[in-house]
Design a protein around this motif. Structure first.
Motif, short mmCIF file in Angstrom:
data_model
loop_
_atom_site.label_atom_id
_atom_site.label_comp_id
_atom_site.label_asym_id
_atom_site.label_seq_id
_atom_site.Cartn_x
_atom_site.Cartn_y
_atom_site.Cartn_z
N VAL A 559 0.88 -1.17 0.00
CA VAL A 559 0.00 0.00 0.00
C VAL A 559 0.91 1.22 0.00
N ARG A 560 0.72 2.15 -0.97
CA ARG A 560 1.54 3.34 -1.06
C ARG A 560 0.67 4.57 -1.25
N ARG A 561 1.07 5.63 -0.55
CA ARG A 561 0.35 6.92 -0.69
C ARG A 561 0.87 7.66 -1.92
N VAL A 562 -0.04 8.12 -2.77
CA VAL A 562 0.31 8.98 -3.91
C VAL A 562 -0.44 10.30 -3.76
N ASP A 563 -0.14 11.23 -4.65
CA ASP A 563 -0.68 12.59 -4.48
C ASP A 563 -2.20 12.61 -4.43
N ASP A 564 -2.85 11.87 -5.32
CA ASP A 564 -4.31 11.93 -5.42
C ASP A 564 -5.01 10.70 -4.88
N GLY A 565 -4.31 9.82 -4.15
CA GLY A 565 -4.97 8.65 -3.59
C GLY A 565 -3.97 7.63 -3.11
N TYR A 566 -4.33 6.33 -3.22
CA TYR A 566 -3.49 5.23 -2.74
C TYR A 566 -3.36 4.19 -3.83
N ASN A 567 -2.19 3.57 -3.88
CA ASN A 567 -1.93 2.43 -4.77
C ASN A 567 -1.85 1.15 -3.96
N LEU A 568 -2.65 0.15 -4.35
CA LEU A 568 -2.54 -1.20 -3.79
C LEU A 568 -1.82 -2.04 -4.85
N THR A 569 -0.69 -2.61 -4.51
CA THR A 569 0.11 -3.34 -5.49
C THR A 569 0.25 -4.80 -5.08
N THR A 624 2.10 -4.14 -15.19
CA THR A 624 3.40 -4.14 -15.88
C THR A 624 4.03 -5.51 -15.64
N SER A 625 4.67 -6.03 -16.69
CA SER A 625 5.22 -7.38 -16.56
C SER A 625 6.36 -7.57 -17.53
N LYS A 626 7.30 -8.43 -17.15
CA LYS A 626 8.40 -8.80 -18.02
C LYS A 626 8.52 -10.32 -17.97
N LEU A 627 8.50 -10.91 -19.13
CA LEU A 627 8.48 -12.35 -19.23
C LEU A 627 9.72 -12.95 -18.54
N GLY A 628 9.49 -13.89 -17.57
CA GLY A 628 10.55 -14.56 -16.83
C GLY A 628 11.01 -13.82 -15.59
N GLU A 629 10.50 -12.60 -15.37
CA GLU A 629 10.94 -11.83 -14.20
C GLU A 629 9.81 -11.51 -13.24
N GLY A 630 8.57 -11.54 -13.67
CA GLY A 630 7.47 -11.27 -12.76
C GLY A 630 6.55 -10.17 -13.25
N SER A 631 5.53 -9.87 -12.43
CA SER A 631 4.50 -8.90 -12.80
C SER A 631 4.15 -8.03 -11.61
N VAL A 632 3.62 -6.84 -11.91
CA VAL A 632 3.14 -5.92 -10.87
C VAL A 632 1.75 -5.44 -11.28
N PHE A 633 0.73 -5.80 -10.48
CA PHE A 633 -0.63 -5.31 -10.67
C PHE A 633 -0.86 -4.17 -9.68
N THR A 634 -1.40 -3.04 -10.19
CA THR A 634 -1.59 -1.86 -9.35
C THR A 634 -3.05 -1.43 -9.39
N LEU A 635 -3.65 -1.34 -8.18
CA LEU A 635 -5.01 -0.79 -8.04
C LEU A 635 -4.88 0.62 -7.47
N TRP A 636 -5.34 1.60 -8.26
CA TRP A 636 -5.33 2.97 -7.74
C TRP A 636 -6.73 3.35 -7.29
N LEU A 637 -6.84 3.87 -6.04
CA LEU A 637 -8.12 4.30 -5.48
C LEU A 637 -8.00 5.76 -5.07
N PRO A 638 -8.95 6.59 -5.46
CA PRO A 638 -8.89 8.00 -5.05
C PRO A 638 -9.12 8.13 -3.55
N GLN A 639 -8.53 9.13 -2.96
CA GLN A 639 -8.64 9.29 -1.51
C GLN A 639 -10.07 9.60 -1.09
N GLY A 640 -10.81 10.24 -1.96
CA GLY A 640 -12.18 10.62 -1.60
C GLY A 640 -13.21 9.57 -1.92
N THR A 641 -12.84 8.40 -2.34
CA THR A 641 -13.81 7.35 -2.71
C THR A 641 -14.71 6.99 -1.54
#
Length: 641
Positions: A559-569, A624-641
């Motif tokens: 879970v990371r804080r970004v300027d306009d909300g949060y990223n769940l990765t 984002t993903s690279k074959l043989g190295e792994g993947s990163v799925f990111t859910l962005w949610l606005p802070q005011g949701t």
């Protein structure tokens, strides 16, 4: 450069307008040139010349019963005055034309200069040429009257000296010379003058202001003996010579001609009959020239009925003795009258030319505009008939071209949706067939006594039922999302706590798969979400990561804080995903590994459901993903949701 359809229509309108303006300019310049030509022909003495032509031809009409022989008079006047002269009947038939006599045939002016009608020339007067009243040039309206004023009446076509024969002229000349000698014997210097073939006695006398004026003896309505022949000099009648003139000038000098007497009698007869029939009182009076006149009882007022009877009687009485009415044309064609026959023809021809130009421009330009629209219509009809591969060729960059691109994109989307729908039906049938076949097979075997219905069999059947239930639930969630009926119950919730709960829930499956599953979250990250739906979305990502991560791999939920909300990765170091699969990863029933079995793969709906749930929270999902190295799925949610 972009060529807008609006600009093309504007250009088309301007082209049509330009054609109309050019046509109008042609007409205007043509008529203006002719008008200027006519105006240049006119000069200070033109009116005098035209007046002389009119007067002499009117005199000819007055003294002839027809126009036969007038061509000689027309040619003489044209030669003397240098003016083209033409006479036509009211129906346009040419009587005489000086230009045609010379072998030329130019067009006549659109409008005649005047109409010569000897029956009404000389002013509108009452029956009897010499009266002590005059009237307006136009007759009074019915039921109204005009005031009459004392003045000398115009001689008009019927006067005492009208129609004198040669014998009558000679006789009067003798009388005039005798009167002249008599006046000379009385000390008055006189001579004989001839006006319109009628001899008169003229002399010089001293006026009231001491200036000598030339005076002519002629009958007047007031019966005075002398009148001035030079109004500018003043003086009036020579009253000192009245007695001498009465003795010397015989009455026969100014007696009416036989022709004038005959017409006057017919005129009086007609006027009297008309006025009697109309019950209008009138008087018959006789002037010193021997002509009679019809006058109203009230000499100060003339009614419309009286005026009508008088003028008709004059016209009918004199008609057999004068030439019929004719139109007088002077000069060459000088004006353009749009309402004339020629003007209407020229205007119609010009309008037809403008319409042809507009039609040609519209035909050439309109075909290019309509062609892509026809192609679009045909493609739409083919799509309606089931041909989802229908496309239209697109050229250019205007609005029609953009419409073609939009149509092709729509057709592509429909074709892709139709393909996905068919694939979804196939996948759903495939996903349902396997557990249903297993359940049916075990139940049939148990019924036949082949397989005992023990606890182990029941557990297996429950597992298959759970798979069916999970698939149906996923399909229901997608159906609700497509229909916009996916309900959320948002409430403030800590994303860090939610991530840790998901990790705890999936740790047993990760340990079984030999994968390390951990959480990397801040102390607190509160947003307003539906916690159950968000746990479902995040859980789908974690489940996929466990399937694609080999033994010894790691998965981190962050879970990371970004300027306009949060990223769940959800980050893994598994097999990764090829680039060609990334655009379709969130499609329904899509599997990057088509050969994957049910034991290693899910229903193929998890990522599609995760995407819908995220968007329902006004968020977004990326990968984002690279074959043989792994993947990163990111859910962005606005802070005011």
């Amino acid at each position: 450069m972009r060529r807008s359809l609006l600009i093309r229509f504007l250009a088309l309108s301007l082209a049509v307008a330009l054609g109309a303006v050019v046509a109008t300019a042609v007409i205007a310049s043509y008529s203006t040139t002719e008008q200027l030509q006519g105006e240049l022909q006119e000069n200070a003495g033109q009116l005098e010349v035209d007046g002389r032509i009119y007067a002499e031809l009117s005199s000819y009409a007055l003294n002839h019963s027809g126009w036969s022989g007038v061509d000689k008079e027309v040619r003489r006047l044209a030669d003397d005055l240098g003016r083209r002269i033409a006479l036509t009947r009211p129906d346009g038939t040419v009587i005489a034309d000086s230009a045609r006599m010379l072998g030329a045939a130019p067009e006549l002016p659109s409008v005649p200069a005047a109409t010569i009608d000897a029956r009404t020339e000389g002013g509108l007067v009452f029956a009897g040429a010499l009266q002590s009243v005059s009237v307006a040039a136009a007759p009074p309206a019915a039921g109204h009257s005009v005031q009459m004023t004392t003045a000398r009446a115009a001689a008009g076509p019927l006067s005492y000296n009208w129609g004198l024969t040669a014998a009558e002229q000679e006789e009067r000349k003798v009388l005039a010379e005798r009167a002249s000698r008599c006046l000379a014997a009385n000390g008055i210097k006189a001579d004989v003058s001839v006006t319109d073939g009628a001899p008169m006695v003229a002399f010089e006398a001293e006026g009231t202001d001491g200036v000598n004026v030339r005076q002519v003896w002629r009958p007047t309505p007031s019966m005075t003996t002398f009148e001035s022949a030079d109004a500018a000099a003043g003086g009036g009648n020579g009253s000192a010579n009245t007695n001498a003139a009465d003795r010397c000038v015989p009455k026969g000098l100014y007696a009416p001609s036989a022709k004038a007497k005959l017409v006057n009698d017919d005129e009086i007869r007609r006027a009297s009959a008309c006025l009697t029939a109309a019950n209008i009182d009138f008087n018959l009076t006789e002037a010193t020239d021997g002509l009679r006149a019809v006058t109203p009882k009230d000499k100060q007022t003339v009614t419309a009925e009286f005026f009508e009877c008088s003028t008709q009687a004059r016209s009918q009485a004199i008609a057999p003795y004068v030439a019929p009415a004719a139109k007088l044309y002077l000069g060459s064609k000088s004006t353009f009258n749009v309402f004339s026959g020629e003007g209407m023809l020229r205007t119609a021809a010009t309008a037809l030319g403008v319409m042809l130009i507009a039609a040609l421009v519209m035909l050439l330009t309109g075909r290019r505009l309509v062609r892509p629209i026809v192609a679009l219509t045909g493609a739409a009809q083919r799509m309606r008939n089931g041909d989802h591969a229908a496309r239209v060729p697109v050229t250019g960059k205007d609005e029609v071209a953009r419409l073609g691109h939009a149509f092709n994109a729509m057709a592509e989307s429909i074709q892709r949706s139709d393909f996905q729908r068919k694939a979804m039906v196939s996948d759903v049938a495939h996903e349902l067939r396997t557990p249903l076949a297993n359940i049916k097979g075990y139940l049939v075997a148990s019924e036949d006594g082949v397989v005992p219905l023990d606890g182990e069999l029941v557990t297996s059947l429950l597992e298959e039922t759970g798979l069916l239930e999970h698939l149906v639930a996923d399909l229901q969630d997608l159906a609700l999302a497509d229909a916009g009926m996916l309900r959320l119950h948002p409430a403030p919730r800590d994303l860090s706590e939610l991530a840790q709960q998901v990790v705890l829930a999936h740790r047993p499956a990760a340990e079984t798969a030999g994968v390390t599953l951990t959480a990397d979250v801040p102390p607190e990250a509160v947003v307003s979400i539906d916690s159950a739906r968000m746990r479902q979305a995040l859980g789908n990502l974690v489940s996929n990561a466990i399937r694609y991560t080999p033994r010894g791999g790691t998965i981190v939920v962050g879970v990371r804080r970004v300027d306009d909300g949060y990223n769940l990765t959800v980050t893994d170091n598994g097999t990764g995903i090829a680039d060609e699969h990334l655009p379709h990863l969130f499609d329904r029933f899509y599997r990057a590994e088509q050969s994957r079995s049910r034991s290693t793969g899910g229903s193929g709906l998890g990522l599609a459901i995760t995407k819908h749930l995220t968007e329902a929270h006004h968020g977004r999902i990326t990968v984002t993903s690279k074959l043989g190295e792994g993947s990163v799925f990111t859910l962005w949610l606005p802070q005011g949701t």
